[in-house]
Scaffold this motif. Structure first.
Motif, PDB file in Angstrom:
ATOM      1  N   LEU A  81       0.831  -1.301  -0.101  1.00 37.76           N
ATOM      2  CA  LEU A  81      -0.145  -0.028  -0.237  1.00 37.76           C
ATOM      3  C   LEU A  81       0.867   1.243   0.052  1.00 37.76           C
ATOM      4  O   LEU A  81       0.672   2.375   0.688  1.00 37.76           O
ATOM      5  CB  LEU A  81      -1.089   0.004   1.315  1.00 37.76           C
ATOM      6  N   TYR A  82       2.231   1.123  -0.749  1.00 35.45           N
ATOM      7  CA  TYR A  82       3.029   2.207  -0.608  1.00 35.45           C
ATOM      8  C   TYR A  82       2.447   3.629  -1.099  1.00 35.45           C
ATOM      9  O   TYR A  82       2.813   4.773  -0.450  1.00 35.45           O
ATOM     10  CB  TYR A  82       4.089   1.849  -1.285  1.00 35.45           C
ATOM     11  N   HIS A  83       1.519   3.377  -2.069  1.00 33.87           N
ATOM     12  CA  HIS A  83       1.057   4.909  -2.606  1.00 33.87           C
ATOM     13  C   HIS A  83       0.103   5.476  -1.702  1.00 33.87           C
ATOM     14  O   HIS A  83       0.400   6.826  -1.681  1.00 33.87           O
ATOM     15  CB  HIS A  83       0.334   4.622  -4.042  1.00 33.87           C
ATOM     16  N   ALA A  84      -0.681   5.071  -1.024  1.00 29.88           N
ATOM     17  CA  ALA A  84      -1.477   5.438  -0.061  1.00 29.88           C
ATOM     18  C   ALA A  84      -0.948   6.006   0.988  1.00 29.88           C
ATOM     19  O   ALA A  84      -1.274   7.124   1.590  1.00 29.88           O
ATOM     20  CB  ALA A  84      -2.571   4.625   0.271  1.00 29.88           C
ATOM     21  N   LYS A  85       0.129   5.259   1.412  1.00 33.32           N
ATOM     22  CA  LYS A  85       0.882   5.612   2.679  1.00 33.32           C
ATOM     23  C   LYS A  85       2.030   6.929   2.326  1.00 33.32           C
ATOM     24  O   LYS A  85       2.084   7.798   3.166  1.00 33.32           O
ATOM     25  CB  LYS A  85       1.813   4.166   3.026  1.00 33.32           C
ATOM     26  N   ALA A  86       2.214   6.727   1.094  1.00 33.41           N
ATOM     27  CA  ALA A  86       3.082   7.926   0.644  1.00 33.41           C
ATOM     28  C   ALA A  86       2.181   9.333   1.054  1.00 33.41           C
ATOM     29  O   ALA A  86       2.666  10.432   1.260  1.00 33.41           O
ATOM     30  CB  ALA A  86       3.666   7.750  -0.757  1.00 33.41           C
ATOM     31  N   GLN A  87       0.928   9.252   0.314  1.00 33.77           N
ATOM     32  CA  GLN A  87       0.058  10.392   0.491  1.00 33.77           C
ATOM     33  C   GLN A  87      -0.258  10.807   1.947  1.00 33.77           C
ATOM     34  O   GLN A  87      -0.267  11.970   2.259  1.00 33.77           O
ATOM     35  CB  GLN A  87      -1.403  10.147  -0.383  1.00 33.77           C
ATOM     36  N   ASN A  88      -0.468   9.760   2.729  1.00 31.68           N
ATOM     37  CA  ASN A  88      -0.697  10.028   4.204  1.00 31.68           C
ATOM     38  C   ASN A  88       0.647  10.608   4.681  1.00 31.68           C
ATOM     39  O   ASN A  88       0.250  11.537   5.701  1.00 31.68           O
ATOM     40  CB  ASN A  88      -1.224   8.782   4.796  1.00 31.68           C
ATOM     41  N   VAL A  89       1.701  10.061   4.639  1.00 26.02           N
ATOM     42  CA  VAL A  89       2.996  10.598   5.166  1.00 26.02           C
ATOM     43  C   VAL A  89       3.111  12.030   4.769  1.00 26.02           C
ATOM     44  O   VAL A  89       3.574  12.679   5.600  1.00 26.02           O
ATOM     45  CB  VAL A  89       4.193   9.916   4.673  1.00 26.02           C
ATOM     46  N   LEU A  90       3.154  12.320   3.435  1.00 26.93           N
ATOM     47  CA  LEU A  90       3.289  13.635   2.987  1.00 26.93           C
ATOM     48  C   LEU A  90       2.484  14.670   3.679  1.00 26.93           C
ATOM     49  O   LEU A  90       2.678  15.652   4.224  1.00 26.93           O
ATOM     50  CB  LEU A  90       3.215  14.012   1.540  1.00 26.93           C
ATOM     51  N   LYS A  91       1.085  14.041   3.832  1.00 22.73           N
ATOM     52  CA  LYS A  91      -0.212  15.175   4.262  1.00 22.73           C
ATOM     53  C   LYS A  91       0.225  15.152   5.856  1.00 22.73           C
ATOM     54  O   LYS A  91       0.275  16.365   6.517  1.00 22.73           O
ATOM     55  CB  LYS A  91      -1.420  14.451   4.251  1.00 22.73           C
ATOM     56  N   CYS A  92       0.570  14.175   6.491  1.00 26.67           N
ATOM     57  CA  CYS A  92       1.081  14.349   8.011  1.00 26.67           C
ATOM     58  C   CYS A  92       2.294  15.421   8.271  1.00 26.67           C
ATOM     59  O   CYS A  92       2.301  16.099   9.356  1.00 26.67           O
ATOM     60  CB  CYS A  92       1.542  12.761   8.252  1.00 26.67           C
ATOM     61  N   CYS A  93       3.155  14.952   7.468  1.00 27.82           N
ATOM     62  CA  CYS A  93       4.376  16.033   7.509  1.00 27.82           C
ATOM     63  C   CYS A  93       3.800  17.546   7.501  1.00 27.82           C
ATOM     64  O   CYS A  93       4.376  18.401   8.086  1.00 27.82           O
ATOM     65  CB  CYS A  93       5.305  15.713   6.575  1.00 27.82           C
ATOM     66  N   GLU A  94       3.091  17.956   6.451  1.00 30.67           N
ATOM     67  CA  GLU A  94       2.524  18.976   6.148  1.00 30.67           C
ATOM     68  C   GLU A  94       1.727  19.444   7.410  1.00 30.67           C
ATOM     69  O   GLU A  94       1.849  20.834   7.959  1.00 30.67           O
ATOM     70  CB  GLU A  94       1.549  19.010   5.021  1.00 30.67           C
ATOM     71  N   GLN A  95       0.952  18.666   8.367  1.00 25.79           N
ATOM     72  CA  GLN A  95       0.189  18.945   9.191  1.00 25.79           C
ATOM     73  C   GLN A  95       1.333  19.261  10.450  1.00 25.79           C
ATOM     74  O   GLN A  95       0.866  20.303  11.283  1.00 25.79           O
ATOM     75  CB  GLN A  95      -1.003  17.809   9.696  1.00 25.79           C
ATOM     76  N   LEU A  96       2.096  18.637  10.614  1.00 27.18           N
ATOM     77  CA  LEU A  96       3.132  18.838  11.799  1.00 27.18           C
ATOM     78  C   LEU A  96       3.944  20.214  11.559  1.00 27.18           C
ATOM     79  O   LEU A  96       3.975  20.633  12.596  1.00 27.18           O
ATOM     80  CB  LEU A  96       4.069  17.624  11.549  1.00 27.18           C
ATOM     81  N   ASN A  98       2.460  22.742   9.985  1.00 28.61           N
ATOM     82  CA  ASN A  98       1.733  23.870  10.063  1.00 28.61           C
ATOM     83  C   ASN A  98       0.861  23.945  11.373  1.00 28.61           C
ATOM     84  O   ASN A  98       0.714  24.923  11.917  1.00 28.61           O
ATOM     85  CB  ASN A  98       0.554  23.706   8.978  1.00 28.61           C
ATOM     86  N   LEU A  99       0.786  22.875  12.205  1.00 28.91           N
ATOM     87  CA  LEU A  99      -0.046  22.894  13.295  1.00 28.91           C
ATOM     88  C   LEU A  99       0.769  22.542  14.504  1.00 28.91           C
ATOM     89  O   LEU A  99       0.329  22.980  15.598  1.00 28.91           O
ATOM     90  CB  LEU A  99      -1.122  21.784  13.107  1.00 28.91           C
ATOM     91  N   HIS A 100       1.875  22.056  14.428  1.00 27.73           N
ATOM     92  CA  HIS A 100       2.788  21.648  15.410  1.00 27.73           C
ATOM     93  C   HIS A 100       4.356  21.926  15.590  1.00 27.73           C
ATOM     94  O   HIS A 100       5.073  21.500  16.214  1.00 27.73           O
ATOM     95  CB  HIS A 100       2.679  20.022  15.726  1.00 27.73           C
TER      96      HIS A 100
END
Length: 219
Positions: A81-96, A98-100
């Motif tokens: 599931l590397y494609h979906a995981k890559a999307q999540n990891v990048l979004k998570c990094c962006e959230q970290l 911007n928010l934390h």
């Protein structure tokens, strides 16, 4: 299962596994978070192979975000599931970022608001990185809980709550890793190694086909 038996089980597991911790390789809380996100439906061994290369190049929210989808996928494409995981990891990094301020938060609410982070992942981070007495129920803990009768339940949340309510307080912090390592190497899904199990005489698994091993001296 009574409290005395539970106490004895965890005492023996702690003796058999003196340094209970995650097998996901990491050198920071952020690296651990990314590794746990990648480990969903994948083995720790497979994740470690990928992250050893990834973390040498990018191991902060900003540097991973700079890789982009194709760049990140080139490092994790061996993981399911590397494609979906890559999307999540990048979004998570962006959230970290911007928010934390680029830091991994230490509350369940904030962690579960991150992309790719559910209750199980949040529990792993809270326990492993921040030392909180949480228990992340994966397939190993679900199996061990139901098989041994330490914590029976029809779903992961039921098993988690029963572990939290019944585990002796002295072992709550390490219970997650004690149980996952026991499930991974001894109380395996197929052909559990009952003959090598340090809690075989205490376990209430009804399909044991062997004589329980003698308890360790002094326990």
């Amino acid at each position: 299962m009574n409290a005395q038996k539970r106490q004895a089980i965890f005492e023996r597991l702690a003796q058999a596994i003196p340094n209970p911790t995650t097998e996901l390789e990491h050198s920071s809380t952020f690296e651990l978070l990314i590794a746990v996100i990648l480990s969903a439906q994948a083995t720790d061994k497979g994740v470690n192979i990928a992250t050893r290369k990834l973390f040498k190049v990018a191991n902060t929210p900003a540097t991973i975000l700079a890789l982009g989808v194709e760049g990140l996928e080139s490092y994790i494409k061996t993981i399911g599931l590397y494609h979906a995981k890559a999307q999540n990891v990048l979004k998570c990094c962006e959230q970290l970022l911007n928010l934390h301020d680029g830091k991994v938060p230490d509350t369940r609410e904030a962690l579960e608001a991150l992309a790719g982070v559910g209750r199980k992942t949040a529990n792993v981070i809270l326990n492993t990185a921040f030392g909180q007495p949480t228990i992340a129920v994966d397939t190993h803990l679900f199996r061990v809980g139901n098989r041994t009768k330490l914590a029976q339940g029809k779903n992961v949340l039921e098993v988690e709550q029963r572990f939290l309510n019944s585990t002796p307080k002295a072992f709550l912090k390490d219970a997650h890793h004690l149980l996952i390592l026991h499930g991974r190497y001894t109380c395996t899904a197929r052909n559990p190694k009952c003959g090598e199990c340090c809690i075989a005489d205490l376990c209430e698994f009804h399909d044991k086909q062997i004589q329980p091993v003698a308890p360790p001296a002094g326990v």
